[in-house]
Scaffold this motif. Structure first.
Motif, short mmCIF file in Angstrom:
data_model
loop_
_atom_site.label_atom_id
_atom_site.label_comp_id
_atom_site.label_asym_id
_atom_site.label_seq_id
_atom_site.Cartn_x
_atom_site.Cartn_y
_atom_site.Cartn_z
N ARG A 114 0.86 -1.20 0.00
CA ARG A 114 0.00 0.00 0.00
C ARG A 114 0.89 1.24 0.00
O ARG A 114 2.09 1.17 0.27
CB ARG A 114 -0.94 0.00 1.20
N ALA A 115 0.27 2.38 -0.31
CA ALA A 115 1.04 3.60 -0.54
C ALA A 115 1.81 4.05 0.69
O ALA A 115 2.89 4.64 0.57
CB ALA A 115 0.11 4.71 -1.01
N ASP A 116 1.29 3.79 1.90
CA ASP A 116 1.96 4.27 3.11
C ASP A 116 2.89 3.24 3.72
O ASP A 116 3.39 3.43 4.83
CB ASP A 116 0.91 4.71 4.15
N GLU A 117 3.14 2.15 3.00
CA GLU A 117 4.05 1.11 3.49
C GLU A 117 5.35 1.19 2.71
O GLU A 117 5.37 0.96 1.51
CB GLU A 117 3.41 -0.27 3.31
N ILE A 122 7.00 -4.20 -4.79
CA ILE A 122 5.57 -3.89 -4.82
C ILE A 122 4.80 -5.16 -5.19
O ILE A 122 4.96 -5.70 -6.28
CB ILE A 122 5.26 -2.79 -5.84
N ARG A 123 3.97 -5.62 -4.26
CA ARG A 123 3.07 -6.73 -4.58
C ARG A 123 1.71 -6.15 -4.94
O ARG A 123 1.17 -5.32 -4.22
CB ARG A 123 2.92 -7.71 -3.40
N LEU A 372 2.18 1.98 -9.26
CA LEU A 372 2.75 3.20 -8.69
C LEU A 372 1.83 3.80 -7.63
O LEU A 372 2.29 4.46 -6.70
CB LEU A 372 3.02 4.22 -9.81
N ALA A 373 0.53 3.55 -7.76
CA ALA A 373 -0.43 4.01 -6.76
C ALA A 373 -0.51 3.05 -5.58
O ALA A 373 -1.27 3.29 -4.64
CB ALA A 373 -1.81 4.18 -7.39
N ARG A 374 0.28 1.94 -5.63
CA ARG A 374 0.29 0.92 -4.58
C ARG A 374 -1.11 0.33 -4.38
O ARG A 374 -1.50 -0.05 -3.27
CB ARG A 374 0.80 1.47 -3.26
N GLU A 375 -1.86 0.23 -5.47
CA GLU A 375 -3.16 -0.44 -5.43
C GLU A 375 -2.99 -1.88 -5.89
O GLU A 375 -1.99 -2.22 -6.53
CB GLU A 375 -4.17 0.28 -6.32
N LYS A 376 -3.97 -2.73 -5.60
CA LYS A 376 -3.88 -4.14 -5.95
C LYS A 376 -4.63 -4.42 -7.24
O LYS A 376 -5.78 -4.03 -7.40
CB LYS A 376 -4.45 -5.02 -4.83
#
Length: 399
Positions: A114-117, A122-123, A372-376
Motif C-alpha cells: 500500500r502507498a503508506d508502506e 511492490i506486490r 505506482l499508486a500501490r493499489e492491488k
C-alpha cells in the motif's frame, strides 16, 4: 545497502528438473502427466499430491513425499551445490528477442502492498489465502525454495538488461539448459563473488521491483517469516503481458438468465458469429456459453482506473453479482495466456465447463499506473511471459 543478495547456498540443476510453476496449469491432470513423463521434474516436489504415486493424498499429507523427492534429487546428482552465487538467466526462442534475468535473494521486509508502506518490492494482486498456506507449508517442510518470484526492475531496467546481455554473452557455456513446453530454451550461468556480481546486484536493486509473477510466493515468505525469498529480477524489455481468462465449470443459473442479469445491470450484449477469440482491446469482454459467443460491454462503476479494469468488472459484475460466485470459488478456473481461446471454448463444447470468459490483456500503462499508486490488481489479471522456470535454481533456507 542493497536489497538484492547472492544465494548463500544454492542447488543448481544439472538438467532435467526444470518445470512450469505450480500455478501455471488450468487442469491438475496435466501436472500428473508431466511428472509421470519426467519423474525428475520439480513439479513432483512443488505439487507432491499430484505425483502419480501420491494421488489420493491431500497436499499436507503428501509433504513427506516432497521431502523425499528433493533429497533423492540431491543425492542422485540432479542438483549440485554452490555457495554465495547469483545466477545469470537467459530465455531464447526462434523469432523472439532474448529475455534476461538474475536469480538472487531479495529482502522480504522490502515488500510493500500500500502507498503508506515503505519498501522497494511492490506486490500488486489480491491472493487466495489457501494457496499461500500451501506455499508456507511446503517451505517449512522442505527448507528450500524451488520456484522464484518474478520481479520487474522499473528503475534501472534498461541498464540491467544491457548488463545481463553482456554478461551472458561472455560467460561461456551455460551450467545447464532446459526447454519448456513452448519450445523456449532456458539457460543459466553461475556468478560467484566479485565486482561483476556486485555490479549486477546493484543494478537489480536500483529501483522499485514489481511482482510480475509470484504474489502468493512472496506473501508466503512474509507469512513464514523468511528474511529473504528466491527471485528472478527481470527487465521490462524481457516480458510481455498476455491474456488471463476465466472458465466457470458450473453456472448458478441458466444461460438465458445470466444474459438477462447482465443486461439489467447495464451491459450491452451482441452475438458473435464465428469463432470466439480474446478481444483485441479492452472495454469489451467475450462470453461463450451454450454454443454461442457474445461481445459484452460492461458498464463502468464508480471509481478510478483500477475499479474499471476489465478483470475487475468481470469479477464484480459477472462473477459476483450475476452468478453469486466469490473469486475463490472452486467452480472458477483462472486460465493463463498459454492456453488459446479455442481451448477455453473447447472446454465448454466438451461439457467440462459451462462458461468461458475471454478478456483482453491488461496494458502495461494500466499495470504500471496501478502499481505506482500501490493499489492491488484484480486476482489473476496479468499473465507475464516468458515465465521464469521453476526447479532450475533451488535456494536452501538454512543458510
Amino acid at each position: 545497502m542493497t536489497v538484492v543478495h547472492p544465494i548463500a547456498r544454492a542447488w543448481i540443476t544439472t538438467g532435467g528438473t526444470g518445470a512450469q510453476n505450480y500455478d501455471e496449469f488450468a487442469d491438475d491432470a496435466e501436472i500428473t502427466a508431466i511428472i509421470e513423463a519426467n519423474p525428475h521434474s520439480a513439479l513432483g516436489i512443488e505439487m507432491p499430491h499430484r505425483a502419480p504415486e501420491s494421488l489420493g493424498k491431500s497436499f499436507l499429507d503428501a509433504l513427506p513425499d516432497a521431502v523425499a523427492r528433493l533429497a533423492e534429487a540431491k543425492a542422485d546428482g540432479s542438483y549440485t551445490p554452490a555457495e554465495q552465487v547469483v545466477v545469470l538467466y537467459r530465455i531464447t526462442a526462434p523469432g523472439e528477442e532474448p529475455a534476461y534475468g538474475l536469480f538472487a535473494m531479495v529482502d522480504t521486509d522490502q515488500i510493500s502492498t500500500r502507498a503508506d508502506e515503505p519498501g522497494l518490492v511492490i506486490r500488486n494482486e489480491d491472493v487466495f489465502i489457501a494457496k499461500v498456506r500451501e506455499r508456507v507449508a511446503l517451505a517449512e517442510a522442505l527448507g528450500h525454495l524451488l520456484s522464484p518470484v518474478l520481479l520487474l526492475q522499473t528503475g534501472r531496467g534498461d541498464e540491467l538488461h544491457a548488463a545481463l546481455a553482456a554478461a551472458t554473452e561472455t560467460a561461456g557455456a551455460p551450467a545447464a539448459t532446459d526447454v519448456d513446453q513452448a519450445g523456449r530454451t532456458h539457460a543459466i550461468w553461475l556468478l560467484g563473488p566479485g565486482p561483476e556480481q556486485d555490479e549486477l546486484t546493484a543494478l537489480a536493486a536500483g529501483g522499485e521491483l514489481v511482482v510480475a509473477d509470484g504474489n502468493h510466493r512472496s506473501l508466503a515468505a512474509q507469512t513464514r517469516g523468511l528474511p529473504r525469498f528466491l527471485s528472478v529480477i527481470t527487465t521490462p524489455a524481457s516480458v510481455a503481458i498476455q491474456p488471463y481468462n476465466r472458465l466457470v465449470s458450473e453456472l448458478t443459473t441458466t444461460p438465458a438468465e445470466l444474459l438477462d442479469r447482465l443486461r439489467a445491470a447495464g451491459a450491452q450484449l451482441s452475438p458473435i458469429d464465428g469463432p470466439v477469440e480474446v478481444p483485441a482491446a479492452g472495454g469489451t469482454v467475450h462470453l461463450y456459453l451454450a454454443g454461442q459467443g457474445y461481445a459484452v460491454t460492461l458498464p463502468h462503476v464508480d471509481g478510478g482506473r483500477l475499479e474499471n479494469l476489465d478483470h475487475a468488472l468481470v469479477e464484480r459484475l459477472v462473477l459476483r453479482d450475476a452468478l453469486g460466485l466469490d473469486p475463490g470459488d472452486k467452480r472458477i478456473t483462472y486460465v493463463g495466456g498459454d492456453y488459446p481461446a479455442s481451448w477455453l471454448t473447447g472446454e465448454v463444447d466438451a461439457g467440462r465447463a459451462e462458461l468461458a470468459i475471454l478478456i483482453a490483456p491488461v496494458t502495461v500503462d494500466d499495470f504500471v499506473a496501478v502499481n505506482l499508486a500501490r493499489e492491488k490488481m484484480p486476482r489473476k489479471s496479468t499473465w507475464f511471459t516468458p515465465k521464469a522456470r521453476g526447479g532450475l535454481v533451488v535456494a536452501e533456507l538454512s543458510h
